[in-house]
Design a protein around this motif. Structure first.
Motif, PDB file in Angstrom:
ATOM      1  N   GLU A   1     -18.072 -35.008-102.239  1.00 47.31           N
ATOM      2  CA  GLU A   1     -17.396 -35.636-101.106  1.00 47.31           C
ATOM      3  C   GLU A   1     -16.001 -35.053-100.914  1.00 47.31           C
ATOM      4  OE1 GLU A   1     -17.442 -39.782-101.967  1.00 47.31           O
ATOM      5  OE2 GLU A   1     -19.607 -39.984-101.646  1.00 47.31           O
TER       6      GLU A   1
ATOM      7  N   LEU B   1     -16.162 -31.724 -99.078  1.00 45.91           N
ATOM      8  CA  LEU B   1     -16.470 -31.864 -97.642  1.00 45.91           C
ATOM      9  C   LEU B   1     -15.285 -32.431 -96.864  1.00 45.91           C
ATOM     10  CD1 LEU B   1     -20.129 -33.120 -97.088  1.00 45.91           C
ATOM     11  CD2 LEU B   1     -19.050 -31.042 -96.221  1.00 45.91           C
ATOM     12  N   ARG B   2     -14.642 -33.448 -97.423  1.00 42.96           N
ATOM     13  CA  ARG B   2     -13.549 -34.112 -96.700  1.00 42.96           C
ATOM     14  C   ARG B   2     -12.341 -33.180 -96.542  1.00 42.96           C
ATOM     15  NH1 ARG B   2     -15.227 -39.377 -99.079  1.00 42.96           N
ATOM     16  NH2 ARG B   2     -16.332 -40.375 -97.358  1.00 42.96           N
TER      17      ARG B   2
ATOM     18  N   ASP C   1     -22.524 -39.099 -92.319  1.00 42.50           N
ATOM     19  CA  ASP C   1     -22.767 -37.664 -92.215  1.00 42.50           C
ATOM     20  C   ASP C   1     -22.457 -36.948 -93.528  1.00 42.50           C
ATOM     21  OD1 ASP C   1     -23.614 -37.802 -89.597  1.00 42.50           O
ATOM     22  OD2 ASP C   1     -21.592 -37.566 -88.785  1.00 42.50           O
ATOM     23  N   VAL C   2     -21.402 -37.381 -94.212  1.00 43.55           N
ATOM     24  CA  VAL C   2     -21.054 -36.808 -95.520  1.00 43.55           C
ATOM     25  C   VAL C   2     -22.204 -37.010 -96.493  1.00 43.55           C
ATOM     26  CG1 VAL C   2     -19.560 -37.087 -97.557  1.00 43.55           C
ATOM     27  CG2 VAL C   2     -18.549 -36.963 -95.274  1.00 43.55           C
TER      28      VAL C   2
ATOM     29  N   ARG D   1     -25.200 -34.778 -95.600  1.00 42.38           N
ATOM     30  CA  ARG D   1     -24.951 -33.362 -95.914  1.00 42.38           C
ATOM     31  C   ARG D   1     -25.081 -33.119 -97.422  1.00 42.38           C
ATOM     32  NH1 ARG D   1     -21.312 -29.128 -94.087  1.00 42.38           N
ATOM     33  NH2 ARG D   1     -21.194 -30.061 -92.012  1.00 42.38           N
TER      34      ARG D   1
ATOM     35  N   CYS E   1     -20.084 -26.160 -97.241  1.00 40.94           N
ATOM     36  CA  CYS E   1     -19.518 -25.837 -95.931  1.00 40.94           C
ATOM     37  C   CYS E   1     -20.115 -24.555 -95.358  1.00 40.94           C
ATOM     38  CB  CYS E   1     -18.000 -25.706 -96.053  1.00 40.94           C
ATOM     39  SG  CYS E   1     -17.191 -27.235 -96.564  1.00 40.94           S
TER      40      CYS E   1
ATOM     41  N   GLU F   1     -14.079 -30.608 -93.636  1.00 36.58           N
ATOM     42  CA  GLU F   1     -14.846 -31.071 -92.470  1.00 36.58           C
ATOM     43  C   GLU F   1     -14.393 -32.473 -92.062  1.00 36.58           C
ATOM     44  OE1 GLU F   1     -17.169 -29.188 -91.098  1.00 36.58           O
ATOM     45  OE2 GLU F   1     -17.881 -27.788 -92.625  1.00 36.58           O
ATOM     46  N   HIS F   2     -14.472 -32.765 -90.779  1.00 38.97           N
ATOM     47  CA  HIS F   2     -14.146 -34.103 -90.277  1.00 38.97           C
ATOM     48  C   HIS F   2     -15.468 -34.808 -89.983  1.00 38.97           C
ATOM     49  CE1 HIS F   2      -9.927 -33.050 -90.081  1.00 38.97           C
ATOM     50  NE2 HIS F   2     -10.250 -31.954 -89.390  1.00 38.97           N
ATOM     51  N   LEU F   3     -15.990 -35.494 -90.986  1.00 41.84           N
ATOM     52  CA  LEU F   3     -17.300 -36.135 -90.879  1.00 41.84           C
ATOM     53  C   LEU F   3     -17.180 -37.618 -91.248  1.00 41.84           C
ATOM     54  CD1 LEU F   3     -19.483 -33.446 -92.712  1.00 41.84           C
ATOM     55  CD2 LEU F   3     -19.312 -33.791 -90.243  1.00 41.84           C
TER      56      LEU F   3
END
Length: 576
Positions: free
Chosen positions: A115, A118-119, A128-129, A132, A172, A122-124
């Motif tokens: 997490e 991703l954070r 969605d996180v 993914r 990513c 990405e802006h999810l």
């Protein structure tokens, strides 16, 4: 004009790296094409990993870059500030490090670490996180994904940790994936699984792969292009096809000649099998499980009812994956851990020996460990380390110890000027020779070599194997040679025992077991060995399906059914 797929996605141009006045990478240049795999091959100290760290902007403190450029898109990565590099790392350039246990945060769960990656980039939303992460863990074939998300790195096997690292690097969908020795510490089947995963991910996400390794088998299986490095310089840069069929540089030819290839080992002279030197019957090792609370007591069934003989002048190989009980067996034979069953050395029972009785038998059975640096006290000189057994067992005077240690070092190919030096002043191969000299000090009859060459480069590995074989012939030594490298086992062993989940599932003459395997697990191990034939790359996809393994943790008092073996002749036995 170059076509889009001909333009390099990454170009390293005349890169040099220095530590003070010492140049460790000198004028290195290469290009990585879109969707292709470029392998940087070479031995330890060649500058492979430092080159990859320079690309990521992660060079250690004290390193400087006096010249060169690293071009990625419109940017020279060497000129970018740390904030800009942080935006690129993980997002457009991912990296898998050699040792996942030191690269993963031990205080964060798998889910938390994925997490965080991703954070950062990405802006999810939360959903969605989650989706993914689950999709990527599924892509790297991590078993029982929901369970793994809540676990910490120490609760995962080495192969699972490496899969988590790959998932993190690919989250990513970077344009470039750098893999620094991603399979070096892994068993042969896990290595094959990781290589297959990287192949599939590369195809699915059109990623360019920069693979750093000293294993030429991995190079043959994976590479489109190869850069061979030696002492900070590029020896040659060729297609994989050309490198393996017509290498130009003498260093490359030497490197390839030193690689043990399964099926190419010369025959070994047979050993007389009259009376066993070491006889093991029903050896069993179980460990209590801690933190059981008030429930039923449970045990780890590490080794269960294994039996074998070792004859004078013979090398018996014990092979299998991590956790199968190989090293535990070796430690039990030295009484380093308690065991049940019987192990006799020239008729003397080893089980339960204590005090002076144990000290007396230690003259005849010694051990060479996997990591020579960890096995040598860094505060003691080589004279103290090699001469210690002579002082403990024989009380030898200082002058006589100096003579004996000098002679031992000469036997293993080191000069007497090593006496006053310390372990950190030697290379890995030299340290392993020092460990062998110490094991030889008391003229033992049996040496247990526990993964004693697995951490060494191929050319150094070949030298140590030649040394072990020479010592065996010269002093009629017997070895229990523990390894997961099937080609190395073929090179040095007369007989082979295959262990799986704490039990021997196949045992017999080397050629029978390795070239005519009878047990499914032995066949699985052999199918995972990389080939140096670039024209016939192995298909590792069947290995991605995990074998159903019994849980080694059982209730206290649980009885495992004894193995039944089928005899295929000439001492070749396989479990039914």
């Amino acid at each position: 004009m170059l076509a889009a797929n001909d333009r390099p996605v990454l170009s390293v141009e005349r890169l040099s790296i220095e530590f003070g006045s010492r140049r460790v990478v000198d004028d290195v240049s290469f290009s990585l094409l879109p969707g292709k795999t470029l392998c940087i091959a070479g031995e330890s100290g060649s500058g492979k990993s430092l080159t990859s760290l320079a690309i990521m902007g992660l060079l250690p403190e004290g390193a400087s870059v006096p010249g060169g450029a690293i071009l990625f898109g419109n940017d020279d990565l060497l000129s970018l500030g740390e904030r800009r590099m942080q935006q690129l790392r993980g997002k457009r350039i991912g990296m898998i490090f050699q040792e996942p246990m030191t690269s993963l945060n031990p205080l964060m769960t798998v889910a938390q670490q994925l997490e965080e990656t991703l954070r950062r980039h990405e802006h999810l939303g939360r959903g969605d996180v989650r989706r993914r992460i689950l999709a990527m863990l599924d892509a790297v074939k991590l078993p029982q994904v929901e369970k793994r998300l809540g676990q910490y790195p120490h609760e995962l096997s080495g192969g699972m940790r490496q899969r988590v690292m790959i998932a993190m690097a690919m989250l990513c969908q970077p344009e470039i994936l750098i893999a620094d020795e991603p399979t070096t510490a892994l068993d042969v089947t896990i290595q094959a699984q990781i290589l297959q995963l990287m192949r599939e991910l590369q195809q699915d996400f059109s990623t360019s792969l920069l693979l750093i390794t000293h294993d030429m088998g991995v190079v043959a299986e994976m590479a489109d292009q190869v850069v061979v490095m030696n002492q900070g310089r590029v020896e040659e840069q060729l297609s994989a096809q050309t490198l393996f069929s017509a290498p130009q540089a003498a260093y490359t030819r030497k490197l390839l000649a030193a690689v043990p290839v399964l099926g190419s080992a010369p025959p070994l002279a047979p050993v007389a099998q009259e009376r066993p030197l070491l006889s093991v019957r029903d050896l069993t090792v179980r460990f209590p499980v801690r933190g059981q609370g008030f429930g039923q007591k449970r045990q780890v069934y590490a080794v269960e009812n294994i039996s074998f003989d070792l004859f004078a002048g013979e090398t018996l190989g014990i092979v299998g994956e991590s956790g199968c009980g190989k090293s535990t067996t070796g430690k039990a034979l030295l009484n380093m851990i308690p065991f049940r069953g019987s192990a006799t050395l020239e008729g003397r029972e080893l089980n339960g020996l204590r005090g002076e009785d144990l000290r007396a038998v230690r003259r005849d059975i010694q051990m060479v460990f996997q990591d020579p640096y960890a096995a040598l006290n860094p505060r003691k000189t080589i004279f103290d380390l090699v001469g210690e057994p002579l002082l403990i067992h024989d009380g030898l005077a200082h002058a006589l110890r100096v003579q004996r240690v000098a002679a031992l070092l000469e036997q293993v190919g080191l000069s007497a000027d090593a006496l006053a030096r310390y372990p950190h002043q030697f290379s890995g191969g030299q340290r392993q020779r020092i460990c062998i000299a110490r094991a030889l000090a008391l003229n033992p009859k049996v040496i247990i070599a526990d993964e004693s060459v697995s951490a060494l480069d191929v050319s150094v590995q070949a030298q140590v194997l030649d040394l072990l074989e020479w010592l065996r012939g010269e002093f009629q030594l017997s070895y229990v040679f523990i390894s997961h490298d099937m080609a190395v086992v073929e090179r040095i062993c007369h007989r082979v025992a295959v262990m799986y989940c704490g039990q021997i599932v196949e045992i017999g003459p080397r050629d029978s077991v390795l070239h005519h395997p009878r047990h499914p697990y032995t066949r699985r191990l052999l199918s995972a060995v990389p080939s140096l034939d670039v024209n016939h790359k192995r298909d590792f996809r069947p290995l991605l399906a995990e074998m159903e393994r019994p849980d080694p943790i059982k209730p206290f008092g649980y009885q495992i059914s004894p193995q039944r073996f089928q005899d295929y002749g000439n001492g070749h036995l396989a479990a039914c």
